[in-house]
Each structure stands twice: as structure tokens, then as C-alpha cells.
Design an enzyme around this catalytic site. Sequence first.
Site, mmCIF file in Angstrom:
data_model
loop_
_atom_site.group_PDB
_atom_site.id
_atom_site.type_symbol
_atom_site.label_atom_id
_atom_site.label_comp_id
_atom_site.label_asym_id
_atom_site.label_seq_id
_atom_site.Cartn_x
_atom_site.Cartn_y
_atom_site.Cartn_z
ATOM 1 N N SER A 93 1.071 -0.848 -0.048
ATOM 2 C CA SER A 93 0.144 0.351 -0.268
ATOM 3 C C SER A 93 0.910 1.473 -0.044
ATOM 4 O O SER A 93 2.160 0.817 -0.229
ATOM 5 C CB SER A 93 -0.895 -0.592 1.158
ATOM 6 O OG SER A 93 -1.798 0.764 0.657
ATOM 7 N N LEU A 94 0.384 2.029 0.140
ATOM 8 C CA LEU A 94 1.122 4.055 0.779
ATOM 9 C C LEU A 94 0.427 4.494 1.635
ATOM 10 O O LEU A 94 0.316 4.459 2.209
ATOM 11 C CB LEU A 94 0.340 4.511 -0.584
ATOM 12 C CG LEU A 94 1.202 3.962 -2.348
ATOM 13 C CD1 LEU A 94 0.446 4.623 -3.037
ATOM 14 C CD2 LEU A 94 2.700 4.770 -2.539
ATOM 15 N N GLU B 28 3.593 11.635 -9.975
ATOM 16 C CA GLU B 28 1.593 11.332 -10.900
ATOM 17 C C GLU B 28 0.444 10.853 -10.717
ATOM 18 O O GLU B 28 0.052 11.176 -9.465
ATOM 19 C CB GLU B 28 2.333 9.761 -11.954
ATOM 20 C CG GLU B 28 1.927 8.380 -10.438
ATOM 21 C CD GLU B 28 2.363 7.795 -11.297
ATOM 22 O OE1 GLU B 28 1.545 6.925 -12.324
ATOM 23 O OE2 GLU B 28 3.145 6.760 -11.037
ATOM 24 N N LYS C 119 -3.026 9.614 -7.946
ATOM 25 C CA LYS C 119 -3.168 9.302 -7.650
ATOM 26 C C LYS C 119 -4.827 8.086 -8.577
ATOM 27 O O LYS C 119 -5.501 9.080 -7.794
ATOM 28 C CB LYS C 119 -3.110 9.406 -6.251
ATOM 29 C CG LYS C 119 -3.559 7.841 -5.674
ATOM 30 C CD LYS C 119 -2.787 8.103 -4.074
ATOM 31 C CE LYS C 119 -3.277 6.740 -3.057
ATOM 32 N NZ LYS C 119 -4.560 6.002 -3.375
ATOM 33 N N ARG D 143 -5.272 -7.892 -5.137
ATOM 34 C CA ARG D 143 -3.914 -6.894 -4.591
ATOM 35 C C ARG D 143 -4.587 -8.320 -3.482
ATOM 36 O O ARG D 143 -3.152 -9.360 -2.708
ATOM 37 C CB ARG D 143 -3.889 -5.830 -4.275
ATOM 38 C CG ARG D 143 -3.258 -5.365 -3.307
ATOM 39 C CD ARG D 143 -2.443 -4.230 -2.338
ATOM 40 N NE ARG D 143 -3.627 -3.495 -1.944
ATOM 41 C CZ ARG D 143 -3.665 -2.298 -1.912
ATOM 42 N NH1 ARG D 143 -2.782 -1.545 -2.020
ATOM 43 N NH2 ARG D 143 -4.881 -2.130 -0.516
ATOM 44 N N LYS E 32 -2.546 13.052 -0.080
ATOM 45 C CA LYS E 32 -3.699 12.833 -0.548
ATOM 46 C C LYS E 32 -4.649 14.646 -0.793
ATOM 47 O O LYS E 32 -4.592 15.133 0.205
ATOM 48 C CB LYS E 32 -3.966 12.551 1.028
ATOM 49 C CG LYS E 32 -4.138 10.758 0.422
ATOM 50 C CD LYS E 32 -5.056 10.209 -0.267
ATOM 51 C CE LYS E 32 -5.218 8.815 -0.409
ATOM 52 N NZ LYS E 32 -6.393 8.089 1.067
ATOM 53 N N CYS F 54 -48.064 26.639 -5.719
ATOM 54 C CA CYS F 54 -49.122 27.357 -6.103
ATOM 55 C C CYS F 54 -50.306 25.843 -6.105
ATOM 56 O O CYS F 54 -51.511 25.846 -6.641
ATOM 57 C CB CYS F 54 -49.504 28.005 -7.066
ATOM 58 S SG CYS F 54 -48.759 27.049 -8.412
ATOM 59 N N CYS G 87 -47.761 31.750 -9.626
ATOM 60 C CA CYS G 87 -46.940 31.021 -8.595
ATOM 61 C C CYS G 87 -45.185 31.542 -7.854
ATOM 62 O O CYS G 87 -44.874 32.020 -8.680
ATOM 63 C CB CYS G 87 -45.942 29.642 -9.842
ATOM 64 S SG CYS G 87 -44.817 29.418 -8.515
HETATM 65 S S1 IVH Z 1 2.604 2.984 -6.745
HETATM 66 C C1 IVH Z 1 3.996 -0.038 -3.290
HETATM 67 N N1 IVH Z 1 1.291 4.916 -8.162
HETATM 68 O O1 IVH Z 1 -3.377 3.655 -4.351
HETATM 69 C C2 IVH Z 1 2.488 0.643 -4.300
HETATM 70 N N2 IVH Z 1 -0.226 3.666 -6.809
HETATM 71 O O2 IVH Z 1 -3.444 3.760 -0.972
HETATM 72 C C3 IVH Z 1 3.126 1.453 -5.226
HETATM 73 N N3 IVH Z 1 -2.815 4.063 -6.669
HETATM 74 O O3 IVH Z 1 -1.702 0.324 -3.765
HETATM 75 C C4 IVH Z 1 2.041 1.860 -5.409
HETATM 76 N N4 IVH Z 1 -2.728 5.286 -8.277
HETATM 77 O O4 IVH Z 1 -3.320 0.659 -6.094
HETATM 78 C C5 IVH Z 1 1.032 3.817 -7.042
HETATM 79 N N5 IVH Z 1 0.223 5.910 -9.368
HETATM 80 C C6 IVH Z 1 -0.228 5.418 -8.339
HETATM 81 C C7 IVH Z 1 -1.371 5.084 -8.121
HETATM 82 C C8 IVH Z 1 -1.679 3.906 -6.891
HETATM 83 C C9 IVH Z 1 -3.427 4.790 -7.476
HETATM 84 C C10 IVH Z 1 -3.158 2.850 -5.698
HETATM 85 C C11 IVH Z 1 -2.470 1.948 -5.286
HETATM 86 C C12 IVH Z 1 -1.910 1.043 -4.165
HETATM 87 C C13 IVH Z 1 -3.056 2.345 -3.496
HETATM 88 C C14 IVH Z 1 -2.288 3.111 -1.342
#
Ligand code: IVH
Length: 699
Positions: free
Chosen positions: A79-80, A104, A106, A127, A303, A400, A422
Amino acid sequence: MSSAERIEELRTQIARYRQAYYQKDQSLISDQEYDQLERELKELELAHPEYAADSPAAKVGASASELFAPHPHKERMLSLDNAFSEAEFNAWAERVVGGPFLCEPKIDGLAVSLTYEKGKLISAATRGDGEVGEDVTANVLTIKGIPHQLTGKNHPALIEVRGEVFFALADFERLNASIVKSGGKPFANPRNSASGSLRQKDPKITASRPLQMLVHGFGAWQGELASQSEVYTLLNSWGLPTTKRYQVVNDASAAFEFITKLEKERHTIEHEIDGVVIKIDQLARQRELGTTSRAPRWAIAFKYPPEQVNTKLLDVRVSIGRTGRATPFAVLAPVQVAGSEVEFATLHNADQVDAKGIMIGDTVVLRKAGDVIPEILGPVVALRDGSEKKFKMPTKCPECASKLAPAAEGDVDLRCPNAKSCPAQLRERIAFIGSRAVLDIEALGYVSATALTQPLEPAQAPVQSEADLFDLTLEKLLPIRSEVLDPDTGLPKHDSEGKNKVVDFFRKKDGSPAEVALKLLANLNEAKTKELWRILVALSIRHVGPVAARALCDYFGSLSAIFNASETELAQVEGVGPTLAKSIIDWWAEDWHQDIVSRWQKAGVQLAIPNHSGPGSMVREGVFSGMTIVVTGSLTTMSRDDAEAKIIAEGGKAASSVSKKTSFVVAGPGAGSKLAKAEELGVEVIDEQTFLSRLPRSN
Ligand code: IVH
């Protein structure tokens, strides 16, 4: 509650929400509320490391459901970590000791891993918990744009490519409408619709859904690689789609600029994004930094403020607009979203309420995109308890009691036919006259319009039709006492005790005239000599907006010339079609409408352009002569109407739809289908700044 108990409680909740989200495609709470829970848990665990073992905060996703065969990932899917402020982002950038960074969008979708062996797609998986996902190969094979066989050459023996599967916003709306039509359960938002469409037992259903994918990384990879950006170039050369919007920047401040810039462009993207992902570009440096149990240290998600929240749909009511159109709107449990409290959302028409599949009593997902008006995306069906009720479009005008009917056969909109008396229609028309786009009378806002047209006292309203407007006097204003209504809904506003708010709007406590009364009279007096097209728009003739009004006034030069013209004569004016011409003829056929014009004339309103030398005499020359220009999205230094006025003043034509003949499109944030159309047709698109630079200096 002790910390231990709270930790336990949070873990239970998080597990439940994750399971619903990942296994059942349901957003039981908003992403923001969820992030908040995770944050609280992480903080508590930091303060109490003795309870930190086996925490969901250190894990990814939810374990794979039983719907699909398990698919062990060769490399874990992580995840991130999130940053919610510039400070948090900078703290991360300092920890990783600088760029270059790849930035880039999200994408708000679901993560999918594609495995290619010697260039052939052999499996695809969700995932899951990061170690084991669900095997959705048959479904993914149906997604257009994902190559079954990579193009180009030099494919490694084996690669795992990771990306996001998602739904475009417009596709989501169409999908829900068709699901509801066939009796199915609609999705709450585009993300759920992507996940629900991909995670289908029958791949034929997936095939019928316009899913898209963009790739943004890799897992296992047999071969040498230097940087994330190099990976994108390679993936692209093999036919895998990456975002066009990525950028490699040198340092944290440039990355933050990217974040700020993309936020402004957020709504010009066809799918939803919830932030920006910033990654260290060099893979050697990525490896040095490594990962935690749930996320890489070399990347962070910045975010944006959330645009989606969950709230209750308390009721659906109907408001009546200035041309009588009955518009259903949602009454919501008030919520904060995108910086303001939202209590109402328009639902456009009865068909749309049906198409969204929402019921009164539902928990719904509300979306407020920047300055754009709030809209309901869809219901959280899983939270229904059976007490929800279907909305039925009322048959009578709520203000009305006239019978609502379509203006013409086949119209989706119902209208209140009682234009003359009206109270809602009159109030809306009077407020419209005061608005910036029309006569721009500051003291004639919604409160004034309500007070003038439907006071509690005196019994006789001083404005019973537009005809009375320019005959107002202080004597007529002073006795007025009235309720305050909400401009979006026409519902009474309440005071702090919950009673309907009542005001003596035009007088002070001591009985002397309030500032607003004096101002209103002065403003009305000034308005008498405003440009003729504004006076024409003020009459609320259906279809006669600023663009048509300008064309008509330029051509005919006076209201009397316009109202004396035949339907054919009207229709021949550039930009005035037969519908509009008929609308003007029909309007003038009503005695009380003619009365408005003659009373305004008597009151001294200027109904002709001074020095106009007869029909057809005014041809404007300017920098836009011969051009057709479309303005779309929201602009910052001026309204769209203002921009169109400038186009016309410079000899151009302001059009409302894009075609091959369009000279160029001015697009601001929020631009949607018109922008897409322009891009599709290869029509030039410029932003507000460029538009301003093309105007002559004096403008
Ligand atoms: S990179 C090692 N790039 O956001 C994980 N993730 O909230 C690197 N996501 O699990 C992920 N856009 O499914 C990456 N441009 C982007 C993304 C992205 C959406 C998703 C991804 C990740 C989740 C985390």
C-alpha cells in the site's frame, strides 16, 4: 475507555470496513473517515508499543475472498503511506533525502497485478492482503487496452506489472442507470463500480463494463532496470498504458508544485483521483530505502481534500425554478465536504433520481468537486434496513398547487404552468433580475426578492409581477416583514431556536429605512439604463440567455423591434433558431408580459440602444471576427457569461457546443465532455490565461 480497549475497537472497525471495501466492493464509510481511523490507531500503537503486534495498521488490504482462486504474488503488493499537508510531504522528502521524484496522479480504483511470461499475459490478480490476491485473469482479459500479448521486443522472461483498474465518472453514471433499469443494485461510487465490475464470477459481465487500466509499477522483474521513468517508457513501448500526466522533477519543491498544479486540473481528468503519488525515480535508491510491512519508504501518497462523503438522504423534495421547471433535490443530513457544509443536492429531474437508484432513507455517497455543485453519486446498498422509500415525483406544484406537466410532449422536465402567479416562479424571476449576470443589482438578492414578492406583512405584496419592480418606493418597502428562504431550495431558513427566520429587511429597529432599502431604490434607478441585452434577459423568456439576447439586441436595436418581428425574422438572426424565435413570440402573446414592458417603459427603463440605426445594422469587428469559440468549465477572473460577452464584443461567436467548426475552446477547471470533444476533434484548447492574453489590452 482505556487505550487498549480503543485499540481493540479500532481494529475491529478497520477489519470490518476493509473486508467490505476489498471483498464486497462497498464503501461503508468515506475514505476520509477510514483514513482517520487508521491514523488514530497508528498513533495509539506508537504510544503503546506493547499492543502493536499483529496490527491491521501494519497490513495491506484484506485477505482474498473465496470467490476466486488464490493467486500468490511473486513480489508483495504494498500500500502507500499518506501525507495530508505540505509539512507532512516535506518531512517525507527529507527522510528520503531528495529526488529526482516521479510524480503522477493517484487513481481512485483498485490495484491489479498482471503477470507476463515472455510477453504473454498469463495471469491477473487483485491485491488481496498483499501476499495472496484473487485470480481474476478471465475478467482482466476482457478489459480493452490491456494487451494479451506485449508488442515490441526484448520482453523479460517474467514480469509482474502493477496498475489501477478504474471507471471514468461518466461511464459510472451510465452503468448505474442501466443496472437500476434492469432491477439490479447500483454502486455507491466509481471506485466500487470498478471493483464490483472486475470481481464478477462471470467474465461476460466484466466484458460488458467499460473498465480501464493504467499501470504504475512492477513487482517481480527479470532484467536490469535503472529508474521508474525508464520502466514507464519500456511498458509504453510494449503497449501497456501508463498515465500521460507523470512528470519527473528534481526536488521536493518542484514535486509540491506538481501537487498544487494537478489539484487545479483535478476535474479535467475523466476519472477520479484522490491525490498524487510521489516516487523516488532511481530504483537503486528505492532499494536502499526499502519498505515497511505495508508500504514502500520510497513513495508517498499526497492526499487531496476528500470530495466524497457518506451521508443520509433524509428526503427528496421539489423546487420550482424561474421558468417553472420542477427540480427534485435531495435533503441530506448536513455534512462537511470540500470545505463547506452541504445540506441539499440537486437531482435534476425525476428520471435522474430513478437512474441513480437512490431511495429516501439511504446512506448515499455525496460528491462535491471544488466549486461545482454537490451531487449524489449513489446509494450504499449494504446499509439498507428495509425502511427506505422510493421517491415519487409529485403531481402538483409545491408552492401554488397547480398541476405539474411537461411543457411539450416527451419532455423529461415537469413544469408548473402558473407562470403569472406561482410565488416560487415570481420570486425566482425577481432574484434572477438582480443577479450579476442580468441587471447586477446588489440589493436585489434572494432575501429581497422573497421580501418583495411574498411578505408576511403587508398583505399586498409590493411586487406582484416584474411590472411593479421599477415603481417601488420607500413607502412600499418600509412595512415589509418576511421569511428568509434558502436560494437553492426555496425552503425557509431557521433561526437558532429552530423557528422560521423572519426579518424586517428594509427598516431599522427605530423604523427608519435600512441601508439596503435606499440602495435597492438607487440601484434600480441605475439599472434603467443598463445595456439592452440585460433588460431583455431580465424578462425571463425561455431560451433567451445572454448570448441570444446580445445577438437579438445588436440586430434589432430595440425591444419594440424584437417584439414586432415575425418568427421568421427572429429566426434568421445568427444564433437564434426556430425554438427561440417561437419562445419569444409565445411570450409576447401574453397580456401580462406586454404589461411588464410598458410599465418598465413608463418607469423610465431604456428599451432601445441609443443611436442604433435599424435592424441588422450592427456588425462587430474585433480580434475574434469570424471565429466560433466555446467557453467551458469555471474561470477564475470572470464568469463564463463575461467571457462570452468579451468574445462577442470582439466580433466572435460564442457557441455552446464543440464541433469541427469551433475555432478554439477556453477550458477552466471542471470542464468535462466539451473538453473531451475538443481533444477528440483536435480543436485547439486554451486556458483562461491564454484567452486573456488574446484579448486586446483595453479589455
Ligand atoms: S504506486 C508499492 N501509483 O493506491 C505500492 N499506486 O493507497 C506502489 N494507486 O496500493 C503503488 N494510483 O493501488 C501507485 N499512480 C499510482 C497509484 C497508486 C493509485 C493505488 C495503489 C496503491 C494504493 C495505495
